[in-house]
Design a protein around this motif. Sequence first.
Motif, short mmCIF file in Angstrom:
data_model
loop_
_atom_site.label_atom_id
_atom_site.label_comp_id
_atom_site.label_asym_id
_atom_site.label_seq_id
_atom_site.Cartn_x
_atom_site.Cartn_y
_atom_site.Cartn_z
N THR A 214 0.86 -1.38 -0.21
CA THR A 214 0.01 0.08 -0.06
C THR A 214 0.86 1.43 0.01
N PHE A 215 0.42 2.36 -0.60
CA PHE A 215 0.70 3.50 -0.36
C PHE A 215 0.61 4.23 0.95
N PRO A 216 1.65 5.16 1.46
CA PRO A 216 1.36 5.52 2.91
C PRO A 216 0.56 6.72 2.35
N HIS A 217 -0.27 7.31 3.30
CA HIS A 217 -1.46 8.22 3.36
C HIS A 217 -1.12 8.99 4.71
N SER A 218 -1.46 10.34 4.45
CA SER A 218 -1.61 11.39 5.70
C SER A 218 -2.63 12.27 5.63
N VAL A 219 -2.77 13.22 6.48
CA VAL A 219 -3.94 14.19 6.36
C VAL A 219 -3.58 15.46 6.74
N TYR A 220 -3.59 16.47 5.84
CA TYR A 220 -3.28 17.90 6.07
C TYR A 220 -4.48 18.82 6.02
N LEU A 221 -4.18 19.85 6.96
CA LEU A 221 -5.33 20.70 6.92
C LEU A 221 -4.71 22.13 6.36
N LEU A 222 -5.25 22.27 5.01
CA LEU A 222 -4.86 23.52 4.28
C LEU A 222 -5.35 24.44 4.89
N SER A 223 -4.39 25.73 4.76
CA SER A 223 -4.80 26.94 5.35
C SER A 223 -5.83 27.83 4.50
N ASN A 224 -6.08 27.68 3.27
CA ASN A 224 -7.06 28.47 2.41
C ASN A 224 -7.26 27.87 1.14
N ASN B 177 -4.85 24.13 -5.43
CA ASN B 177 -3.63 24.10 -6.02
C ASN B 177 -2.94 23.02 -5.15
N CYS B 178 -3.34 22.43 -4.09
CA CYS B 178 -2.69 21.38 -3.58
C CYS B 178 -1.35 21.84 -3.00
N ASP B 179 -1.16 23.05 -2.63
CA ASP B 179 -0.07 23.73 -2.09
C ASP B 179 0.10 23.38 -0.55
N LEU B 180 1.26 22.69 -0.29
CA LEU B 180 1.12 22.14 1.28
C LEU B 180 2.07 23.14 2.16
N ARG B 181 2.50 24.00 1.34
CA ARG B 181 3.65 24.91 2.23
C ARG B 181 3.15 25.39 3.37
N ARG B 182 1.81 25.81 3.50
CA ARG B 182 1.34 26.60 4.76
C ARG B 182 0.50 25.39 5.31
N ALA B 183 0.30 24.42 5.05
CA ALA B 183 -0.48 23.33 5.60
C ALA B 183 0.21 22.70 6.79
N GLN B 184 -0.92 22.14 7.83
CA GLN B 184 -0.55 21.62 8.89
C GLN B 184 -0.98 20.14 8.82
N LYS B 185 0.15 19.23 9.10
CA LYS B 185 0.12 17.82 9.15
C LYS B 185 -0.54 17.43 10.30
N ILE B 186 -1.84 16.91 10.14
CA ILE B 186 -2.62 16.39 11.37
C ILE B 186 -2.79 15.07 11.70
N ALA B 187 -2.49 14.24 10.53
CA ALA B 187 -2.42 12.62 10.77
C ALA B 187 -1.29 12.22 10.36
N GLN B 188 -0.30 11.61 10.94
CA GLN B 188 1.00 10.86 10.28
C GLN B 188 0.42 9.41 9.42
N VAL B 189 1.17 9.01 8.79
CA VAL B 189 1.07 7.86 7.95
C VAL B 189 0.94 6.70 8.73
#
Length: 170
Positions: free
Chosen positions: A96-106, A112-124
Motif C-alpha cells: 500500500t501507499f502511505p497516506h497522511s492528512v493535512y489541513l490546508l490554510s485556505n 492548487n494542492c499547495d502544502l507549504r502553509r498546511a498543517q500535518k494533522i495525521a501521520q502515515v
Amino acid sequence: MGLGNSGALLILVAISMFGIGMANKNFSAGWNGNWNHTAGWPYGHWNANQTSKRIIVGGSENWHFGFNYTDWAIRNGPSYLNDTLVFKFDPPNDTTFPHSVYLLSNFWSFQNCDLRRAQKIAQVTQGGGEGFEFVLKRWQPYYFACGERNGFHCKTGMMKFAVWPIYRWY
C-alpha cells in the motif's frame, strides 16, 4: 475597491454551503417545512447538546488514492459543528501507499494542492484501526488533503475535500 477573487470566492462558497444545507431540509409542507417557529429566533434554535455524528471519510472506501473525496463530501453533506471526521487508511507496508492528512490554510492552497502553509494533522501510521479523528469545532471552512509524495496524492489521486460545518437547528 472591489471584493477581489478571494472575497468573491468566499461568498460563493458560503452561498453554496447554505444551498447544500437547505437542500437537505424537508419542505414538503411548504416553505415552512419542518422549522419550529415557536422555539425562538430565527425560527428555531441551535441545539448545542445535539449528539454529533462520527463520519468515516469516504464511507466504505476509507482514505485512499483515486477516490473523489470532493464529490463524496458534496453528496454526504452537510457537516455540523462538533461532528467528528474519521480518516481510516492502512499503515504503510509493501503493498500500500502511505497516506497522511493535512489541513490546508485556505481555498487557494486547496485548489492548487499547495502544502507549504498546511498543517500535518495525521501521520502515515495514524489511520489504522479505529482511524484518526478530527472534530469540526469551529464555523469555518476546513480544507483536507493527503500530502504524500509532495502533494501528488492530492493533485492526481483526488485525495482532497472541503467542509464548512453548520449549526444544528431544529
